[in-house]
Motif scaffolding. Structure first.
Motif, PDB file in Angstrom:
ATOM      1  N   ARG A   2       0.406 -31.363  38.338  1.00 32.64           N
ATOM      2  CA  ARG A   2       1.657 -30.610  38.348  1.00 32.64           C
ATOM      3  C   ARG A   2       2.368 -30.806  37.013  1.00 32.64           C
ATOM      4  O   ARG A   2       2.427 -31.917  36.489  1.00 32.64           O
ATOM      5  N   VAL A   4       6.062 -29.733  35.086  1.00 31.49           N
ATOM      6  CA  VAL A   4       7.392 -29.130  35.180  1.00 31.49           C
ATOM      7  C   VAL A   4       7.937 -28.970  33.762  1.00 31.49           C
ATOM      8  O   VAL A   4       7.996 -29.942  32.996  1.00 31.49           O
ATOM      9  N   SER A  46       1.645 -36.664  42.129  1.00 34.76           N
ATOM     10  CA  SER A  46       2.996 -36.388  42.625  1.00 34.76           C
ATOM     11  C   SER A  46       3.808 -37.657  42.876  1.00 34.76           C
ATOM     12  O   SER A  46       4.878 -37.595  43.487  1.00 34.76           O
ATOM     13  N   TRP A  49       4.930 -39.967  37.337  1.00 31.52           N
ATOM     14  CA  TRP A  49       5.264 -38.872  36.419  1.00 31.52           C
ATOM     15  C   TRP A  49       5.364 -39.394  34.993  1.00 31.52           C
ATOM     16  O   TRP A  49       5.853 -40.501  34.747  1.00 31.52           O
ATOM     17  N   ASN A  65      15.625 -32.239  39.047  1.00 34.29           N
ATOM     18  CA  ASN A  65      14.289 -32.118  39.627  1.00 34.29           C
ATOM     19  C   ASN A  65      14.071 -33.240  40.641  1.00 34.29           C
ATOM     20  O   ASN A  65      13.752 -34.375  40.267  1.00 34.29           O
ATOM     21  N   GLU A 280       7.538 -24.726  37.397  1.00 32.77           N
ATOM     22  CA  GLU A 280       6.483 -25.684  37.718  1.00 32.77           C
ATOM     23  C   GLU A 280       5.125 -24.995  37.689  1.00 32.77           C
ATOM     24  O   GLU A 280       4.968 -23.880  38.209  1.00 32.77           O
ATOM     25  N   VAL A 282       0.870 -25.556  38.426  1.00 31.28           N
ATOM     26  CA  VAL A 282      -0.111 -26.355  39.134  1.00 31.28           C
ATOM     27  C   VAL A 282      -1.484 -26.025  38.561  1.00 31.28           C
ATOM     28  O   VAL A 282      -1.906 -24.868  38.583  1.00 31.28           O
TER      29      VAL A 282
END
Length: 283
Positions: A2, A4, A46, A49, A65, A280, A282
């Protein structure tokens, strides 16, 4: 993986605090989307980060976020990967102080330029400072592996002596070991090279310097590769239709900030995106 896009504007954000141009005025009036200085966050699980640059308003970006909010015992933000020593990419380190073991990756000349700041930050809590150009790359908690690659770019204006070193600006290739997804993150680059072609060719997504649409927007020639023109980045990106391609680090002079502009239409028709803050991805 992921990703962002925490911020997508060039230094100072958009609208810029000291600018009354038509675009900045439109952003203040709510007619164009406001943007914060460029930075991003990436994770493979997830839970862990990693920041890509640390903008001056990183606290606000993290607060906006929820995935990056601290849990009952710890923050999920493990560290930051710096692409260069630009003030808008490193100022957020002062906000991130106070977390023991927080890890910062940067190229050797960037680490050297930050030496006084590093000493001050480590008095709050000892952090880890690591060479991003270590041979073979480095593993990030959460199932990611990163490699840094020097790209064309000058040292930051505040660096004493402006030392001649080809490693002042780096691109990052980040791979998800579980899925094989590859992100290439290049928010600052002054010239396209065959090495960039090689990186983008194997990427699922590339987030690229879109500071200026035309070369004549720049107050300092040659610091950022323009989007348009025969040697611009858009022409290079069209050679790589397999990747999702996104512009970031947009300056207030750039017509791409206006979704209704001819420049935005040209870029969109080429299959390249301009996304808002908070988008975001993926992979």
């Amino acid at each position: 993986m992921r990703v962002v896009l925490l911020g997508t504007a060039a230094g100072g954000g958009f609208p810029r605090w000291n600018c009354a141009c038509a675009r900045c005025a439109a952003a203040r009036d709510g007619k164009l989307p406001a943007r914060t200085p460029e930075c991003a966050a990436v994770t493979g699980n997830s839970r862990d980060w990693w920041l890509l640059n640390a903008s001056p308003d990183i606290r606000a970006r993290l607060t906006a976020n929820p995935a990056l909010w601290p849990g009952p015992r710890d923050t999920p933000v493990r560290g930051v990967l710096l692409t260069d020593a630009e003030a808008d990419h490193v100022a957020g380190l002062a906000v991130l102080r106070g977390t023991a073991g927080f890890k910062t990756y940067a190229a050797p000349p960037v680490l050297a330029a930050l030496a006084p700041a590093r000493a001050a930050l480590d008095r709050h809590a000892p952090g880890e400072w690591a060479d991003s150009l270590t041979e073979g790359g480095f593993v990030l908690s959460g199932g990611l592996v990163a490699t840094a690659h020097p790209v064309a770019g000058e040292p930051s204006a505040y660096v004493p002596g402006r030392a001649n070193d080809h490693r002042w600006v780096t691109a990052y290739r980040i791979e998800d070991l579980a899925t094989g997804g590859v992100l290439v993150y290049v928010p600052r680059v002054s010239a396209w090279t065959p090495m960039l072609d090689d990186l983008v060719e194997e990427a699922d997504c590339v987030v690229l310097d879109g500071t200026h649409f035309t070369a004549d927007e720049a107050t300092q020639a040659g610091r950022h590769l323009p989007v348009s023109g025969p040697d611009g980045s858009l022409s290079a990106l069209t050679r790589h239709p397999q990747a999702r391609r996104i512009y970031t680090h947009l300056a207030d002079t750039n017509p791409l900030l206006d979704p209704a502009s001819a420049a935005r239409t040209q870029v969109s028709e080429a299959g390249v995106e301009v996304l808002p803050d908070g988008a975001e991805l993926v992979l």
